[in-house]
Design an enzyme around this catalytic site. Sequence first.
Site, PDB file in Angstrom:
ATOM      1  N   ASN A  91       3.057 -21.205   7.555  1.00 44.62           N
ATOM      2  CA  ASN A  91       4.513 -21.319   7.406  1.00 44.62           C
ATOM      3  C   ASN A  91       5.197 -20.026   7.823  1.00 44.62           C
ATOM      4  O   ASN A  91       4.778 -18.941   7.432  1.00 44.62           O
ATOM      5  CB  ASN A  91       4.866 -21.648   5.956  1.00 44.62           C
ATOM      6  CG  ASN A  91       4.245 -22.959   5.522  1.00 44.62           C
ATOM      7  OD1 ASN A  91       3.839 -23.764   6.364  1.00 44.62           O
ATOM      8  ND2 ASN A  91       4.149 -23.177   4.228  1.00 44.62           N
ATOM      9  N   HIS A 108       0.912 -17.967  11.892  1.00 48.21           N
ATOM     10  CA  HIS A 108       1.858 -18.523  12.874  1.00 48.21           C
ATOM     11  C   HIS A 108       3.132 -17.689  12.973  1.00 48.21           C
ATOM     12  O   HIS A 108       4.140 -18.160  13.467  1.00 48.21           O
ATOM     13  CB  HIS A 108       2.214 -19.971  12.514  1.00 48.21           C
ATOM     14  CG  HIS A 108       1.103 -20.940  12.790  1.00 48.21           C
ATOM     15  ND1 HIS A 108       1.141 -22.268  12.417  1.00 48.21           N
ATOM     16  CD2 HIS A 108      -0.090 -20.771  13.410  1.00 48.21           C
ATOM     17  CE1 HIS A 108       0.016 -22.873  12.796  1.00 48.21           C
ATOM     18  NE2 HIS A 108      -0.748 -21.989  13.399  1.00 48.21           N
ATOM     19  N   SER A 177      -1.380 -30.891   7.356  1.00 50.88           N
ATOM     20  CA  SER A 177      -1.841 -32.169   7.899  1.00 50.88           C
ATOM     21  C   SER A 177      -3.203 -32.058   8.568  1.00 50.88           C
ATOM     22  O   SER A 177      -3.874 -33.049   8.797  1.00 50.88           O
ATOM     23  CB  SER A 177      -0.834 -32.692   8.922  1.00 50.88           C
ATOM     24  OG  SER A 177      -0.701 -31.754   9.979  1.00 50.88           O
ATOM     25  N   LEU A 202      -0.073 -35.161  -0.135  1.00 49.34           N
ATOM     26  CA  LEU A 202       0.474 -36.450  -0.579  1.00 49.34           C
ATOM     27  C   LEU A 202      -0.523 -37.570  -0.325  1.00 49.34           C
ATOM     28  O   LEU A 202      -0.454 -38.630  -0.936  1.00 49.34           O
ATOM     29  CB  LEU A 202       1.789 -36.758   0.141  1.00 49.34           C
ATOM     30  CG  LEU A 202       2.952 -35.797  -0.136  1.00 49.34           C
ATOM     31  CD1 LEU A 202       4.192 -36.228   0.642  1.00 49.34           C
ATOM     32  CD2 LEU A 202       3.260 -35.719  -1.635  1.00 49.34           C
TER      33      LEU A 202
HETATM   34  P1  OAD Z   1       2.667 -30.818   9.006  1.00 42.61           P
HETATM   35  O1  OAD Z   1       4.096 -31.211   9.062  1.00 42.61           O
HETATM   36  O2  OAD Z   1       1.788 -31.199  10.150  1.00 42.61           O
HETATM   37  O3  OAD Z   1       1.998 -31.429   7.702  1.00 42.61           O
HETATM   38  C1  OAD Z   1       2.578 -31.311   6.438  1.00 42.61           C
HETATM   39  C2  OAD Z   1       1.621 -31.916   5.457  1.00 42.61           C
HETATM   40  O4  OAD Z   1       2.145 -31.691   4.149  1.00 42.61           O
HETATM   41  C3  OAD Z   1       1.421 -33.420   5.616  1.00 42.61           C
HETATM   42  O5  OAD Z   1       0.010 -33.693   5.594  1.00 42.61           O
HETATM   43  C4  OAD Z   1       2.117 -34.025   4.380  1.00 42.61           C
HETATM   44  O6  OAD Z   1       1.445 -35.165   3.889  1.00 42.61           O
HETATM   45  C5  OAD Z   1       1.984 -32.869   3.392  1.00 42.61           C
HETATM   46  N1  OAD Z   1       3.043 -32.841   2.355  1.00 42.61           N
HETATM   47  C6  OAD Z   1       4.352 -33.145   2.492  1.00 42.61           C
HETATM   48  N2  OAD Z   1       5.000 -32.938   1.350  1.00 42.61           N
HETATM   49  C7  OAD Z   1       4.079 -32.499   0.448  1.00 42.61           C
HETATM   50  C8  OAD Z   1       4.131 -32.106  -0.924  1.00 42.61           C
HETATM   51  N3  OAD Z   1       5.255 -32.123  -1.628  1.00 42.61           N
HETATM   52  N4  OAD Z   1       2.971 -31.701  -1.509  1.00 42.61           N
HETATM   53  C9  OAD Z   1       1.806 -31.676  -0.812  1.00 42.61           C
HETATM   54  N5  OAD Z   1       1.705 -32.028   0.472  1.00 42.61           N
HETATM   55  C10 OAD Z   1       2.820 -32.430   1.096  1.00 42.61           C
HETATM   56  O7  OAD Z   1       2.623 -29.246   8.751  1.00 42.61           O
HETATM   57  P2  OAD Z   1       1.443 -28.195   9.007  1.00 42.61           P
HETATM   58  O8  OAD Z   1       0.119 -28.773   8.667  1.00 42.61           O
HETATM   59  O9  OAD Z   1       1.867 -26.956   8.328  1.00 42.61           O
HETATM   60  O10 OAD Z   1       3.201 -24.432  13.818  1.00 42.61           O
HETATM   61  O11 OAD Z   1       1.554 -28.009  10.558  1.00 42.61           O
HETATM   62  C11 OAD Z   1       0.824 -27.015  11.179  1.00 42.61           C
HETATM   63  C12 OAD Z   1       1.633 -26.366  12.236  1.00 42.61           C
HETATM   64  O12 OAD Z   1       2.195 -27.351  13.087  1.00 42.61           O
HETATM   65  C13 OAD Z   1       2.855 -25.612  11.769  1.00 42.61           C
HETATM   66  O13 OAD Z   1       2.561 -24.337  11.264  1.00 42.61           O
HETATM   67  C14 OAD Z   1       3.674 -25.524  13.029  1.00 42.61           C
HETATM   68  C15 OAD Z   1       3.351 -26.829  13.710  1.00 42.61           C
HETATM   69  O14 OAD Z   1       2.981 -26.687  15.024  1.00 42.61           O
HETATM   70  C16 OAD Z   1       4.099 -23.495  14.234  1.00 42.61           C
HETATM   71  O15 OAD Z   1       5.273 -23.513  13.973  1.00 42.61           O
HETATM   72  C17 OAD Z   1       3.506 -22.419  15.050  1.00 42.61           C
END
Ligand code: OAD
Length: 234
Positions: A91, A108, A177, A202
């Site tokens: 994040n 990141h 994710s 989730l």
């Molecule tokens: P994603 O948007 O891909 O995934 C978010 C995850 O959080 C999903 O699996 C949701 O199910 C979960 N989620 C949502 N709300 C939640 C809650 N209240 N409690 C628990 N889980 C919850 O985000 P990232 O995995 O962070 O890169 O994505 C990775 C990278 O993709 C980011 O850092 C970004 C993007 O490319 C850059 O900006 C460089």
Amino acid sequence: MYGNIVILSGAGISAESGIPTFRDCNGLWNNHKVEDVATIQAYYQNPKVIHNFYNQLRKDIEDKKPNPAHFAITRLQHEYKNGTVSVITQNVDLLHEKAGNVNVVHIHGQIDQSVCMNCGKIITSLEDTSVETVCPFCHIQGKMKPNIVFFGENLLSLNQVQKLLSECRLFIAIGTSGAVYPANTFASNAKYYGADTIEFNLHETINHYDFDNHIVGPAGQMFPPYVEKILKQI
Ligand code: OAD
């Protein structure tokens, strides 16, 4: 009980603070296509769009507050005595720091930094940047880039991450994710070195085989009781 603990956080940990995740908004980030605002090619083709986008994002998340999941990490870091507790975060918001988390590795990048593409120096500032911004170190104009790792760029602090993963005994993924390489390999990496692995999300993610345990539900509700449990066991 466990030795060192590593927590990998993704956008989901900040969702309950009111910051939208990436993959839950139809492939659009603040109404922009990913390839327009998050690739290194986009930066070179249209730096103005990139500056405007991240200036706006900085404003959007400036007043966002950490939630109970972030504060539970602070508690764990204060009270856990069997090893270190480190955070590797994807994040760019600064909610871990706002909650008082320490040992945070921003793989990141972070929203309060720019990097000069001429001299490589990093500037920490909440001020807007533009194609007119002059680097305070090398004094060249127009080479500042938000210090966000775009698709097509290398991850930050990989050596430090490898060391943390190889030395941890418990790996916790919160709100990610597992869609983005190489962060989506960290759980299996830690497991290879002998760590137990657990994910908070989730729902179970595409990488669910890498995790020994899954806690399904909002991190702000599910993670604090888990911290309580760990602390009771020591
Ligand atoms: P994603 O948007 O891909 O995934 C978010 C995850 O959080 C999903 O699996 C949701 O199910 C979960 N989620 C949502 N709300 C939640 C809650 N209240 N409690 C628990 N889980 C919850 O985000 P990232 O995995 O962070 O890169 O994505 C990775 C990278 O993709 C980011 O850092 C970004 C993007 O490319 C850059 O900006 C460089």
